[in-house]
Design a protein around this motif. Structure first.
Motif, PDB file in Angstrom:
ATOM      1  N   ARG A 143       0.833  -1.200   0.000  1.00 15.33           N
ATOM      2  CA  ARG A 143       0.000   0.000   0.000  1.00 15.33           C
ATOM      3  C   ARG A 143       0.868   1.251   0.000  1.00 15.33           C
ATOM      4  NH1 ARG A 143      -3.721  -1.307   5.107  1.00 15.33           N
ATOM      5  NH2 ARG A 143      -1.828  -2.415   5.640  1.00 15.33           N
ATOM      6  N   PRO A 144       0.628   2.178  -0.894  1.00 15.96           N
ATOM      7  CA  PRO A 144       1.422   3.407  -0.842  1.00 15.96           C
ATOM      8  C   PRO A 144       1.060   4.239   0.379  1.00 15.96           C
ATOM      9  CG  PRO A 144      -0.283   3.569  -2.521  1.00 15.96           C
ATOM     10  CD  PRO A 144      -0.370   2.177  -1.968  1.00 15.96           C
ATOM     11  N   PRO A 195      11.772   2.480  -3.868  1.00 19.15           N
ATOM     12  CA  PRO A 195      10.351   2.150  -4.030  1.00 19.15           C
ATOM     13  C   PRO A 195       9.467   2.681  -2.911  1.00 19.15           C
ATOM     14  CG  PRO A 195      11.560   0.249  -3.254  1.00 19.15           C
ATOM     15  CD  PRO A 195      12.569   1.329  -3.461  1.00 19.15           C
ATOM     16  N   TYR A 196       9.763   3.840  -2.398  1.00 24.32           N
ATOM     17  CA  TYR A 196       8.925   4.440  -1.367  1.00 24.32           C
ATOM     18  C   TYR A 196       8.081   5.584  -1.937  1.00 24.32           C
ATOM     19  CZ  TYR A 196      11.406   1.575   1.975  1.00 24.32           C
ATOM     20  OH  TYR A 196      11.906   0.492   2.644  1.00 24.32           O
ATOM     21  N   HIS A 197       8.666   6.387  -2.767  1.00 27.93           N
ATOM     22  CA  HIS A 197       7.952   7.483  -3.428  1.00 27.93           C
ATOM     23  C   HIS A 197       7.304   8.415  -2.417  1.00 27.93           C
ATOM     24  CE1 HIS A 197       8.800   5.123  -6.908  1.00 27.93           C
ATOM     25  NE2 HIS A 197       8.196   4.104  -6.359  1.00 27.93           N
ATOM     26  N   ALA A 198       7.985   8.647  -1.350  1.00 28.56           N
ATOM     27  CA  ALA A 198       7.469   9.506  -0.281  1.00 28.56           C
ATOM     28  C   ALA A 198       8.650   9.804   0.644  1.00 28.56           C
ATOM     29  CB  ALA A 198       6.362   8.777   0.486  1.00 28.56           C
ATOM     30  N   PRO A 199       8.499  10.774   1.525  1.00 28.96           N
ATOM     31  CA  PRO A 199       9.584  11.034   2.477  1.00 28.96           C
ATOM     32  C   PRO A 199       9.795   9.837   3.411  1.00 28.96           C
ATOM     33  CG  PRO A 199       8.025  12.852   2.410  1.00 28.96           C
ATOM     34  CD  PRO A 199       7.408  11.732   1.636  1.00 28.96           C
ATOM     35  N   VAL A 200      11.042   9.547   3.695  1.00 28.36           N
ATOM     36  CA  VAL A 200      11.399   8.464   4.616  1.00 28.36           C
ATOM     37  C   VAL A 200      12.258   9.074   5.720  1.00 28.36           C
ATOM     38  CG1 VAL A 200      12.575   6.254   4.887  1.00 28.36           C
ATOM     39  CG2 VAL A 200      11.382   6.770   2.737  1.00 28.36           C
ATOM     40  N   ARG A 255      -1.321  -0.908  -5.155  1.00 34.18           N
ATOM     41  CA  ARG A 255       0.026  -1.398  -5.321  1.00 34.18           C
ATOM     42  C   ARG A 255       0.978  -0.243  -5.565  1.00 34.18           C
ATOM     43  NH1 ARG A 255      -0.225  -6.801  -5.829  1.00 34.18           N
ATOM     44  NH2 ARG A 255       1.824  -6.933  -6.721  1.00 34.18           N
ATOM     45  N   ARG A 256       2.180  -0.625  -5.824  1.00 41.41           N
ATOM     46  CA  ARG A 256       3.232   0.362  -5.837  1.00 41.41           C
ATOM     47  C   ARG A 256       3.081   1.385  -6.958  1.00 41.41           C
ATOM     48  NH1 ARG A 256       6.796  -4.070  -5.930  1.00 41.41           N
ATOM     49  NH2 ARG A 256       4.845  -5.124  -5.739  1.00 41.41           N
ATOM     50  N   CYS A 257       3.793   2.417  -6.752  1.00 41.50           N
ATOM     51  CA  CYS A 257       3.729   3.515  -7.711  1.00 41.50           C
ATOM     52  C   CYS A 257       4.481   3.170  -8.978  1.00 41.50           C
ATOM     53  CB  CYS A 257       4.375   4.748  -7.092  1.00 41.50           C
ATOM     54  SG  CYS A 257       4.460   6.115  -8.196  1.00 41.50           S
TER      55      CYS A 257
END
Lengths: 203, 209
Positions: A57-58, A89-94, B105-107
Motif C-alpha cells: 500500500r502506498p 520504491p517508497y515514493h514519499a519522504p522516509v 500497489r506500488r507507484c
C-alpha cells in the motif's frame, strides 16, 4: 488512509531477522525463510498475493531504523543512499532514525531520506506532518517497530507468521509489555499465516 | 495519492490493451530500452510490479549489488515462454488486490499520460553509431543488453540522459529511469514511424520525466 501502519514478517519464535545480518546477507542467517511468501517462493498462493497488497500500500511517509536503511554503522564515512538504488520504491519522504546527523538525500521518484537524531517520537511527528493525511508506515526494522509499539502509534499491524523457528536473531516484541491489537483478517498459505490486526477498540 | 494510483492502474490497463494485439514478430521488436525487446520490457514491468522492498534488497544482494544484473535476473524470471504468458502476468499485477480497498500497489511512473508534442518528427541521426543513438535515446536506468530477439545475453551500460521520449521504428517505448523494482513505469505506445517526439507532462508525473 490516514492510519499508521506496520507490516512485518516474523518467525514463530518472534524473530524478524536472523543473526549475523550483513551487507551480503541483509536478512541475517535464515532470515529469508520469513519472506518466501513475497520474494518468489513457488509455493506462494493467492493468500500471499493478497497479503502482498497489504504490504505494498502506498503511504504518505515512512519511519525507518538505521539498520533497515543500510548495513553501515557509526559515522557516515561511506557513501550509502539506501539499498534501493537511485529511485527507491517508497515514493514519499522516509525518516531514518540515526545517532549521526546527515543532510537529507533527495532521490528520484519522490523519495527523500531525512535523517533524524532526536529519536523515534520526533521522527514520527515529522512523518505525520509530512504525510499530510496519507498515513505513515513504520518500515522496520525490529528496534524501530518496538519503539512504535511502545509509543502506541500503530493503528494497523500486519504480521506474516512463517512456520519456522529461527532460534536467534532480531526479536521484535522484546520489551513490549502489552500487545493491544485485535485480529480482523486472517489469510493462510503454506509459507505464512497473514494476520491483519487493528488497534484494540479499548486502546 | 489515491488519484495517482487510479491513474497508474488506468495506464497499466491501457498498456495491456495496446499489447494484446501485437503479433509474435512485434513482440520481438527492439525497444528503446537498450536492446531489450518489447517482450523483455514487459517482463521487466512484471518484475518491478511484483518485487517488494525487502525482495529488492534480497535480489540486489544476490546480484552482488549490480543493478543491471538484478534487472536481468528479473527479466529472466518473469519472461514467460510466450508473449501471451508474459502479458497474462502483467495483467495479474495490473490492478490492486481485490480484497482490500486501500490495497493499492506500488507507484509506477507510467508514461501514457505523456502528451504528444505536435512539433513534428524527430530525425534519427543515422551517421552516429547505433550504440550512441541507443544511449541517447534510452532514459536513465534502463538496462542495456545485447540480447536482440532472444533473452538478454549480457548486461551493459546504464544510460546517462533521457527525459524525452524519442521516435522508434514501430513503437515508441519509454523505459523508466529507475533501476528499482518498485517503480513500474514504462509504456509502449504504437505510433507510425514518422512521428514523434513525445514529452512527458511534468505536472502529471512530477519528478519522473
Amino acid at each position: 488512509m490516514s492510519d499508521t501502519t506496520c507490516h512485518m514478517s516474523i518467525s514463530l519464535d518472534g524473530f524478524v531477522a536472523g543473526p549475523e545480518q550483513s551487507r551480503d546477507n541483509p536478512l541475517g542467517k535464515r532470515g529469508g525463510e520469513l519472506h518466501g511468501w513475497h520474494i518468489g517462493d513457488p509455493r506462494a498462493t493467492e493468500a500471499d498475493k493478497t497479503a502482498n497488497g497489504w504490504l505494498m500500500r502506498p503511504r504518505g511517509a515512512y519511519v525507518m531504523g538505521r539498520n533497515m536503511f543500510g548495513p553501515i554503522r557509526g559515522e557516515w564515512n561511506e557513501v550509502w543512499n539506501g539499498w534501493w538504488g537511485p529511485e527507491p520504491p517508497y515514493h514519499a519522504p522516509v525518516f531514518v532514525l540515526t545517532h549521526h546527523a546527515r543532510e537529507p538525500i533527495q532521490m528520484e521518484g519522490g523519495t527523500t531520506f531525512h535523517f533524524v537524531t532526536e529519536g523515534f517520537d520526533a521522527a514520527y511527528v515529522q512523518a505525520l506532518e509530512t504525510a499530510d493525511g496519507n498515513g505513515v508506515d513504520i518500515a522496520g526494522g525490529a528496534s524501530t517497530v518496538r519503539q512504535a509499539l511502545n509509543a502506541g502509534v500503530i493503528d494497523e499491524l500486519s504480521l506474516d507468521i512463517a512456520p519456522v523457528l529461527l532460534g536467534s536473531g532480531e526479536r521484535m516484541f522484546d520489551g513490549v509489555e502489552a500487545f493491544g491489537f485485535e485480529p480482523v483478517e486472517v489469510l493462510q498459505s503454506p509459507l505464512s499465516t497473514h494476520i491483519r490486526y487493528r488497534r484494540d477498540s479499548a486502546g | 495519492m489515491e488519484d495517482l494510483w487510479r491513474m497508474v492502474h488506468a495506464e497499466r490497463a491501457a498498456l495491456i490493451n495496446d499489447l494484446k494485439d501485437l503479433d509474435d514478430e512485434q513482440w520481438e521488436q527492439p525497444s528503446l530500452c537498450g536492446e531489450w525487446t518489447v517482450h523483455d520490457v514487459v517482463a521487466h514491468l512484471v518484475d518491478t510490479a511484483r518485487t517488494t522492498r525487502i525482495g529488492f534488497v534480497v535480489g540486489l544482494a544476490r546480484a552482488r549489488f549490480d543493478f543491471d544484473r538484478q534487472n536481468a535476473n528479473g527479466v529472466l524470471r518473469e519472461r514467460g515462454d510466450s508473449p501471451q504468458e508474459t502479458l497474462e502476468r502483467l495483467g495479474q499485477v495490473a490492478s490492486p488486490p481485490g480484497s482490500h480497498a486501500s490495497g493499492l500497489r506500488r507507484c509506477e511512473g507510467a508514461c501514457r499520460p505523456c502528451s504528444v508534442d505536435g512539433s513534428g518528427p524527430r530525425r534519427v541521426d543515422r551517421r552516429r553509431p547505433r550504440s550512441a543513438r541507443l544511449r541517447a535515446f534510452t532514459p536513465p536506468g534502463c538496462l542495456r543488453t545485447a540480447g536482440g530477439a532472444g533473452r538478454p545475453r549480457r548486461t551493459g551500460r546504464r544510460c546517462a540522459d533521457g527525459g524525452e521520449l524519442m521516435r522508434g521504428n514501430r513503437f515508441l517505448l519509454r523505459c523508466s529511469g529507475h533501476s528499482t523494482p518498485a517503480v513500474d513505469p514504462a509504456a509502449i505506445i504504437r505510433r507510425p514511424a514518422t512521428v514523434t517526439p513525445i514529452t512527458c507532462n511534468p505536472q502529471l508525473l512530477p519528478g519522473r520525466c
